[in-house]
Write an enzyme that holds these catalytic residues in place. Structure first.
Site, short mmCIF file in Angstrom:
data_model
loop_
_atom_site.label_atom_id
_atom_site.label_comp_id
_atom_site.label_asym_id
_atom_site.label_seq_id
_atom_site.Cartn_x
_atom_site.Cartn_y
_atom_site.Cartn_z
CG HIS A 53 -1.98 -1.03 1.21
ND1 HIS A 53 -2.99 -1.11 2.15
CD2 HIS A 53 -2.21 -2.04 0.32
CE1 HIS A 53 -3.79 -2.12 1.85
NE2 HIS A 53 -3.34 -2.71 0.75
CD GLU A 55 -2.11 4.42 2.99
OE1 GLU A 55 -1.75 3.54 2.18
OE2 GLU A 55 -3.30 4.72 3.16
CB CYS A 83 -6.29 -0.52 4.93
SG CYS A 83 -4.60 -1.12 5.07
CB CYS A 86 -1.84 1.77 6.07
SG CYS A 86 -1.40 0.87 4.56
ZN LIG Z 1 -3.26 0.11 3.67
#
Ligand SMILES: [Zn+2]
Length: 157
Positions: A53, A55, A83, A86
C-alpha cells in the site's frame, strides 16, 4: 493554500499517475518539519505483494532515507482512507498525524473501502472472520524466546 490541501493534492496526483501505469488509485506523502521526506504509491500491480500500500511504501522509503525506524513528528498525507494495516504501521513508525482525502464512504461504491476490515478487527478474536488462536508453545530445554532476546541485548550494551 494550506499545507493539508497542498500535500493531499500531491498524494492525489501520485494516485492519478499510478492509475496511468495500471495501478490502484492510491498515493501517499510523508512530511517532517514541513518538508516532503518521501512519496509513494500502491504497488500491488507490479509487486503482487498485498501489503504494498502507498502508506506502507512511504514509511519504508522515509525510514530508509532517514536511517531510522522512528518517524516521530511526521505526518502522512494519503489520497485514500488508510486501511487498518497502514494505520497500525503508521503508529508503529511514530507518525503523529494522518490526513486523507477520500474516505471509506467515498470509496465504497468503487470497491475501495476497508470499512469491513475495521469492523471485523473491532470484534473479540473469537468473533472475527479469521481463525486466531493463542497457542503458548515453549520448546523443551530451550530458553524462553523473549528472555533470550533481552539477554542478547544486554550483551550488546
Ligand atoms: Zn493500507
Amino acid at each position: 493554500m494550506t499545507d493539508e490541501n497542498r500535500f493531499l493534492g500531491e498524494a492525489i496526483a501520485l494516485a492519478r499517475a499510478n492509475i496511468a501505469k495500471g495501478g490502484r488509485p492510491f498515493g501517499a506523502v510523508l512530511v517532517q518539519d514541513g518538508k516532503v521526506i518521501a512519496t509513494a504509491v500502491n504497488e500491488i500491480h507490479t509487486s503482487n505483494a498485498p501489503t504494498s500500500h502507498a502508506e506502507m511504501n512511504v514509511i519504508r522509503a522515509a525510514s530508509r532515507k532517514r536511517g531510522t525506524s522512528d518517524l516521530k513528528g511526521s505526518a502522512v498525507y494519503a489520497s485514500g482512507h488508510p486501511c487498518p494495516m497502514c494505520m497500525a504501521a503508521m503508529r508503529l513508525a511514530g507518525v503523529d498525524k494522518v490526513f486523507y482525502a477520500y474516505s471509506n464512504d467515498d470509496g465504497a461504491p468503487f470497491g475501495l473501502s476497508t470499512a469491513a476490515i475495521y469492523e471485523d478487527l473491532a470484534k473479540p478474536f473469537a468473533d472475527q472472520s479469521m481463525a486466531i488462536r493463542y497457542v503458548p508453545v515453549r520448546p523443551e530445554g530451550e530458553m524462553d524466546l523473549y528472555a533470550e532476546w533481552t539477554e542478547a541485548r544486554n550483551r550488546q550494551e
